[in-house]
Design a protein around this motif. Sequence first.
Motif, short mmCIF file in Angstrom:
data_model
loop_
_atom_site.label_atom_id
_atom_site.label_comp_id
_atom_site.label_asym_id
_atom_site.label_seq_id
_atom_site.Cartn_x
_atom_site.Cartn_y
_atom_site.Cartn_z
N TRP A 86 0.87 -1.19 0.00
CA TRP A 86 0.00 0.00 0.00
C TRP A 86 0.89 1.23 0.00
O TRP A 86 1.67 1.44 0.92
CB TRP A 86 -0.90 0.01 1.22
N ALA A 87 0.77 2.02 -1.04
CA ALA A 87 1.67 3.18 -1.16
C ALA A 87 0.95 4.41 -1.70
O ALA A 87 1.61 5.32 -2.22
CB ALA A 87 2.84 2.83 -2.06
N ASP A 88 -0.39 4.45 -1.57
CA ASP A 88 -1.10 5.56 -2.20
C ASP A 88 -1.81 6.47 -1.20
O ASP A 88 -2.74 7.18 -1.57
CB ASP A 88 -2.11 5.04 -3.23
N TRP A 89 -1.37 6.46 0.06
CA TRP A 89 -2.00 7.36 1.02
C TRP A 89 -1.50 8.79 0.77
O TRP A 89 -0.30 9.04 0.65
CB TRP A 89 -1.67 6.95 2.46
N ASP A 90 -2.45 9.74 0.69
CA ASP A 90 -2.08 11.11 0.38
C ASP A 90 -1.82 11.97 1.62
O ASP A 90 -1.60 13.18 1.51
CB ASP A 90 -3.16 11.77 -0.49
N GLY A 91 -1.86 11.36 2.79
CA GLY A 91 -1.57 12.09 4.02
C GLY A 91 -2.77 12.79 4.63
O GLY A 91 -2.64 13.43 5.68
N SER A 92 -3.95 12.68 4.02
CA SER A 92 -5.14 13.33 4.55
C SER A 92 -6.04 12.32 5.23
O SER A 92 -6.00 11.13 4.92
CB SER A 92 -5.90 14.03 3.42
N ASN A 94 -8.00 10.17 8.40
CA ASN A 94 -7.59 9.29 9.49
C ASN A 94 -6.72 8.15 8.94
O ASN A 94 -7.17 7.37 8.10
CB ASN A 94 -8.84 8.73 10.18
N LEU A 95 -5.49 8.07 9.40
CA LEU A 95 -4.55 7.10 8.86
C LEU A 95 -5.03 5.67 9.09
O LEU A 95 -4.98 4.84 8.17
CB LEU A 95 -3.16 7.30 9.47
N GLN A 96 -5.48 5.36 10.31
CA GLN A 96 -5.89 3.99 10.60
C GLN A 96 -7.08 3.58 9.75
O GLN A 96 -7.14 2.46 9.24
CB GLN A 96 -6.22 3.86 12.09
N ALA A 97 -8.04 4.50 9.58
CA ALA A 97 -9.21 4.18 8.75
C ALA A 97 -8.80 4.00 7.30
O ALA A 97 -9.29 3.09 6.61
CB ALA A 97 -10.25 5.29 8.88
N ALA A 98 -7.91 4.87 6.82
CA ALA A 98 -7.45 4.76 5.43
C ALA A 98 -6.71 3.44 5.20
O ALA A 98 -6.89 2.79 4.17
CB ALA A 98 -6.56 5.94 5.08
N ALA A 99 -5.89 3.06 6.18
CA ALA A 99 -5.14 1.81 6.05
C ALA A 99 -6.09 0.61 6.06
O ALA A 99 -5.90 -0.35 5.30
CB ALA A 99 -4.13 1.69 7.20
N ARG A 100 -7.11 0.66 6.91
CA ARG A 100 -8.08 -0.44 6.95
C ARG A 100 -8.83 -0.56 5.63
O ARG A 100 -8.96 -1.66 5.08
CB ARG A 100 -9.06 -0.22 8.10
N ALA A 192 -0.78 5.31 23.53
CA ALA A 192 -1.30 6.41 22.73
C ALA A 192 -2.51 5.98 21.91
O ALA A 192 -3.31 6.82 21.48
CB ALA A 192 -0.21 6.95 21.80
N PHE A 193 -2.66 4.67 21.68
CA PHE A 193 -3.78 4.15 20.91
C PHE A 193 -4.94 3.79 21.83
O PHE A 193 -4.76 3.15 22.87
CB PHE A 193 -3.35 2.92 20.11
N ASP A 194 -6.15 4.19 21.41
CA ASP A 194 -7.34 3.91 22.22
C ASP A 194 -7.50 2.42 22.49
O ASP A 194 -7.83 2.02 23.61
CB ASP A 194 -8.59 4.44 21.51
N ARG A 195 -7.30 1.61 21.45
CA ARG A 195 -7.52 0.18 21.62
C ARG A 195 -6.60 -0.42 22.68
O ARG A 195 -7.00 -1.33 23.42
CB ARG A 195 -7.35 -0.55 20.29
N ILE A 196 -5.38 0.08 22.77
CA ILE A 196 -4.45 -0.47 23.75
C ILE A 196 -4.87 -0.08 25.17
O ILE A 196 -4.80 -0.89 26.10
CB ILE A 196 -3.02 0.02 23.46
#
Length: 298
Positions: A86-92, A94-100, A192-196
Amino acid sequence: MAGAALTDRIAASLGPLPPAALGVAVSGGGDSMALLHLLHDMADTRGLSLRAVTVDHGLRAGSAEEAAGVAACCAALGVPHDTLQWADWDGSGNLQAAARDARYRLMADWAARHDIGAIALGHTADDQAETFVMRLARRSGVDGLSAMAPHSVRAGIEWLRPLLGIHRAELRGYLRERGIDWVDDPGNEDPAFDRIRIRKALDTLAELGIGRDVLGEVAGHMRKARQALGWQTYLAARELAHLDAGSVVICERRLRTQPDEIQRRLLVAALGWVGGAAYPPRRASVARVLEAVSQGRP
């Protein structure tokens, strides 16, 4: 729990007619590594053609090495494996949501290329409980608090979660018995992560009788409630809504006779049909629209 018992539970979760070609998502973590080996153990006896996939998001150092480790493990088992980048994230956003979202999209495309109709995911009973508490903190309604489904369809692919009734500790015990290594994501200890933070808080809740199994059971009740509400919304839509040139036309008078939650769901479904958005509008926004309708305002 012994490996044979775990394998039997996995087999039962797939039903009497499992897909002939099954994908399995493997990150290298304990849950997915256990799932890979359990599915491999039952593949021959159930006539499964198994193929593994790893998505390398490239977001932290060592991810490429972890993907290579999964590939080596699969090679030793004789399971075909592919790594997706995966290499197309534009930086805008929520990163975790975009990665999912990217992970599901990449795996769905991968499955289509290999004629795979279903992919098994490593979500466990612990994930179920953690997700419930996270959504509770966000004041989610019935839909948000309902349990992850053991079977779902997204992007034309069936997603299976055969580990939902099994705890993380059981899977780690199985891996230790078999001498199988796995990789622990450093983020799994980062507060720092809510899930943790929620994962640690669950130990305290268990002392109050609100353990992971209890939360999972409540989430299951909410899923049944969600299904019932969905069915009632469908029945109401048949009576008071129709399509006209791409628009959804709803009878205002008959809409007002419906319970508040059915009104909300009808409006959300209509907006989704017309707008095609991936996610529903926020509850507060829908409430304002319904309030305007009830007062005769545009």
